[in-house]
Design a protein around this motif. Structure first.
Motif, short mmCIF file in Angstrom:
data_model
loop_
_atom_site.label_atom_id
_atom_site.label_comp_id
_atom_site.label_asym_id
_atom_site.label_seq_id
_atom_site.Cartn_x
_atom_site.Cartn_y
_atom_site.Cartn_z
N ARG A 49 -0.97 -9.95 1.33
CA ARG A 49 -0.42 -9.93 -0.03
C ARG A 49 -1.47 -9.64 -1.09
O ARG A 49 -1.18 -9.61 -2.27
CB ARG A 49 0.24 -11.27 -0.34
N ARG A 50 -2.72 -9.46 -0.64
CA ARG A 50 -3.78 -9.20 -1.63
C ARG A 50 -3.75 -7.75 -2.08
O ARG A 50 -3.19 -6.88 -1.43
CB ARG A 50 -5.15 -9.48 -1.00
N THR A 51 -4.39 -7.51 -3.21
CA THR A 51 -4.72 -6.15 -3.60
C THR A 51 -6.24 -6.09 -3.66
O THR A 51 -6.90 -7.13 -3.74
CB THR A 51 -4.16 -5.77 -4.99
N ASP A 73 0.32 6.51 -5.41
CA ASP A 73 1.47 6.06 -6.21
C ASP A 73 1.64 4.54 -6.17
O ASP A 73 2.34 3.97 -6.99
CB ASP A 73 2.76 6.72 -5.72
N HIS A 74 1.00 3.86 -5.20
CA HIS A 74 1.08 2.39 -5.11
C HIS A 74 -0.02 1.73 -5.95
O HIS A 74 -0.09 0.51 -5.99
CB HIS A 74 0.89 1.93 -3.66
N CYS A 75 -0.88 2.53 -6.54
CA CYS A 75 -2.11 1.99 -7.15
C CYS A 75 -2.12 2.21 -8.65
O CYS A 75 -1.46 3.11 -9.16
CB CYS A 75 -3.34 2.70 -6.56
N PRO A 113 -2.91 -2.08 -3.20
CA PRO A 113 -2.36 -3.16 -2.36
C PRO A 113 -2.88 -3.05 -0.92
O PRO A 113 -2.84 -1.96 -0.33
CB PRO A 113 -0.84 -2.92 -2.42
N ASN A 114 -3.37 -4.16 -0.37
CA ASN A 114 -3.94 -4.12 0.99
C ASN A 114 -2.94 -3.60 2.02
O ASN A 114 -3.29 -2.84 2.92
CB ASN A 114 -4.40 -5.51 1.42
N ALA A 115 -1.66 -4.03 1.88
CA ALA A 115 -0.66 -3.62 2.88
C ALA A 115 -0.45 -2.11 2.84
O ALA A 115 -0.39 -1.45 3.90
CB ALA A 115 0.66 -4.35 2.62
N ALA A 116 -0.38 -1.54 1.63
CA ALA A 116 -0.19 -0.08 1.52
C ALA A 116 -1.44 0.64 2.04
O ALA A 116 -1.33 1.70 2.68
CB ALA A 116 0.07 0.30 0.06
N LEU A 117 -2.61 0.06 1.79
CA LEU A 117 -3.86 0.67 2.28
C LEU A 117 -3.87 0.69 3.81
O LEU A 117 -4.20 1.70 4.44
CB LEU A 117 -5.06 -0.13 1.74
N LEU A 118 -3.48 -0.44 4.42
CA LEU A 118 -3.44 -0.50 5.89
C LEU A 118 -2.43 0.49 6.45
O LEU A 118 -2.70 1.15 7.46
CB LEU A 118 -3.10 -1.92 6.35
N ASP A 119 -1.26 0.60 5.80
CA ASP A 119 -0.26 1.58 6.25
C ASP A 119 -0.85 2.99 6.23
O ASP A 119 -0.72 3.76 7.19
CB ASP A 119 0.98 1.56 5.33
N PRO A 220 -4.41 -4.85 -12.99
CA PRO A 220 -3.24 -3.99 -13.20
C PRO A 220 -2.67 -3.42 -11.90
O PRO A 220 -3.41 -3.01 -11.00
CB PRO A 220 -3.79 -2.84 -14.06
N MET A 221 -1.34 -3.39 -11.85
CA MET A 221 -0.61 -2.64 -10.82
C MET A 221 0.28 -1.64 -11.56
O MET A 221 0.37 -1.70 -12.79
CB MET A 221 0.22 -3.61 -9.96
N PRO A 222 0.95 -0.71 -10.86
CA PRO A 222 1.76 0.28 -11.59
C PRO A 222 2.83 -0.39 -12.45
O PRO A 222 3.41 -1.41 -12.06
CB PRO A 222 2.39 1.10 -10.46
N GLY A 223 3.09 0.19 -13.62
CA GLY A 223 4.10 -0.34 -14.54
C GLY A 223 3.63 -1.62 -15.20
O GLY A 223 2.43 -1.85 -15.35
N ARG A 224 4.59 -2.46 -15.56
CA ARG A 224 4.22 -3.73 -16.20
C ARG A 224 4.12 -4.82 -15.14
O ARG A 224 4.87 -5.81 -15.15
CB ARG A 224 5.23 -4.08 -17.29
N THR A 225 3.26 -4.61 -14.21
CA THR A 225 3.05 -5.54 -13.10
C THR A 225 1.54 -5.73 -12.93
O THR A 225 0.77 -4.79 -13.16
CB THR A 225 3.65 -4.95 -11.80
N SER A 226 1.14 -6.95 -12.59
CA SER A 226 -0.28 -7.21 -12.31
C SER A 226 -0.39 -8.06 -11.05
O SER A 226 0.52 -8.83 -10.73
CB SER A 226 -0.94 -7.99 -13.46
N SER A 227 -1.50 -7.92 -10.35
CA SER A 227 -1.78 -8.87 -9.27
C SER A 227 -2.60 -10.00 -9.87
O SER A 227 -3.22 -9.85 -10.93
CB SER A 227 -2.52 -8.19 -8.11
#
Ligand code: FAD
Length: 424
Positions: A49-51, A73-75, A113-119, A220-227
């Motif tokens: 769940r980390r970024t 696009d996930h970053c 995001p770690n999960a997207a990076l691993l994918d 910051p994450m994409p849009g109005r989202t942050s980790s």
């Protein structure tokens, strides 16, 4: 002559982000490699769940490995890093904001995001020529004899190569087999990790609230989202983990003090105890340490995986150079060179982060004064700020070829030691 035909020149133990990057970097450079890793399950429940805030050189490596286009696009880009003293102490440090533009960059890097990076890394490993994937429940034993490292896998298979990359994390059995000792320690802190949506835009700014128990950091994450990485004393971290969703949301809002407006949706939480690890050497007995087998660092200043990716790219430089000169890729000259290149970068950052963290935890006023003075100097001294910004993103002393623009072509062109030694 070292064979670089169908038998692997290197084997990588461990399929975390550092191991995958090392296997891909070696294979992309033309070094046949076998990767022993657990089966990858995209979308599985056990996803990380980390970024990770990855700086410009790390992003360049991902570009050179052919994974960035599917990942970007996930970053979200990081255009500024703001440090706020939220210790509530008598003597507080001034607020400091480092802007990427000061270092002549559009962004320091991206929050990934770690999960997207691993994918993305795993998908690339499936198709990368020269990389053989060996899905395994794990390496059970590692032995080193007669110029080869042999790994016994849980399924009863054996794989061997003249060079092994220990990417099997902090408890690495590959590191132990090489006789590399590691100093480990723990901090009286744990990090609660999640993501959340918010009313106000973050504008690409990551904010670290420096509190007496440790930092509270939004990225910051994409849009109005942050980790969020929220460091607390371990008992308090457990309490936060057990909060109801609405109480958790309110607690985040209180800590942010209105910075990002109302907090909306919050993601699942995970907790990570804070610890440190340094080895006595980064390569010995045909084993090179990559990622957390060779360094563990608290999540302050976003250094951990950036170091792991620099390990991977630096090792590729050293091995390619050896093979081009018909030298043994796991020989002591390669191990010594790799170790000499990685030690200053890793040890310097572990020391700096340790000092920053301990000055926060310290109850002593003189330490607070010193820290405040340091940040004050940073605020007013332009050249020093620029230097620190540049050094934080990438050490100037050595930039691995695959962390440079067009780096893959440079590696393939087989440029020698002179090219490898010069900064970009
Ligand atoms: C809260 C938090 C926030 C962070 N934020 C950042 C950040 O912003 N920027 C940054 O750069 N870094 C960050 N980091 C650090 C980063 O997450 C780590 O550096 C990175 O995940 C480590 O990757 P790794 O591949 O070295 O190790 P791991 O991910 O631990 O991978 C090791 C792999 O080896 C496998 N393995 C173990 N034993 C064996 C065996 N015997 N045989 C085969 N395989 C084995 C494991 O299953 C695993 O897949 C953060 C860390 C934390 C805790």
């Amino acid at each position: 002559m070292i064979s670089i035909g169908s038998t692997p020149s290197a084997l990588v133990v461990g399929g975390g982000p550092a191991g995958l990057a090392a296997a891909l970097a070696l294979a992309a450079a033309g070094v046949p490699v076998t990767l022993a890793a657990g089966p990858h399950r995209p979308g599985g429940q056990d996803r990380d769940r980390r970024t990770a805030a990855l700086f410009a050189g790390s992003v360049e490596l991902l570009r050179n490995l052919g994974v960035w286009d599917g990942l970007k696009d996930h970053c979200a880009p990081l255009t500024a890093i703001r440090l706020i003293d939220d210790t509530g102490r008598l003597f507080r440090a001034p607020e400091v904001t480092f802007r990427a533009a000061e270092a002549g960059l559009d962004a320091f890097g991206y929050n990934v995001p770690n999960a997207a990076l691993l994918d993305a890394l795993s998908a690339r490993a499936d198709t990368m020529p020269g990389l053989t994937l060996h899905a395994t429940a794990g390496a059970r034993a590692v032995s080193i004899a007669h110029g080869r490292v042999t790994v016994d896998l849980a399924e009863g298979d054996q794989i061997s190569a003249p060079l092994a990359v220990a990417a099997d994390g902090r408890g690495s059995i590959t590191r132990q087999a090489a006789g590399i000792s590691a100093e480990t320690w723990s901090y009286p802190q744990a990090a609660v990790v999640t993501w959340f949506t918010h009313q106000r835009p973050h504008e690409g700014v990551s904010t670290e609230f420096h509190r007496a128990v440790g930092p509270f950091t939004t990225v910051p994450m994409p849009g109005r989202t942050s980790s969020l990485v929220w460091v607390e004393e371990p008992g308090e971290a457990e309490r936060i983990m057990a909060l109801s969703e609405s109480d958790f949301r309110r607690a985040i809002e209180t800590r942010l003090n209105g910075l990002l407006g109302t907090v909306g949706e919050v993601g699942a939480r995970a907790v990570f105890p804070l610890s440190g690890l340094t080895p006595d050497v980064f390569g010995r007995n045909r084993v090179a340490l990559v990622g957390e087998s060779g360094h563990v660092i608290p999540p302050i200043g976003a250094q951990g995986l950036n170091l792991g990716l620099r390990d991977a790219a630096t090792l590729a430089d050293c091995v390619v150079e050896a093979i081009a000169e018909e030298r043994d890729p796991g020989g002591s000259a390669v191990m010594d060179r790799y170790s000499a290149l990685r030690a200053p970068d890793v040890n310097g950052r572990i020391t700096a982060v340790d000092i920053l963290n301990r000055t926060l935890l310290s109850p002593y006023l003189p330490v607070h004064l010193l820290r405040g003075f340091g940040l004050h100097v940073l605020n007013i001294a332009g050249p020093l700020r620029r230097r620190i910004v540049q050094e934080g993103v990438q050490p100037a002393s050595y930039v691995p070829l695959m962390m440079r623009s067009g780096g893959l072509d440079l590696v393939r062109a087989g440029r020698g030691a002179a090219a490898l030694a010069s900064p970009a």
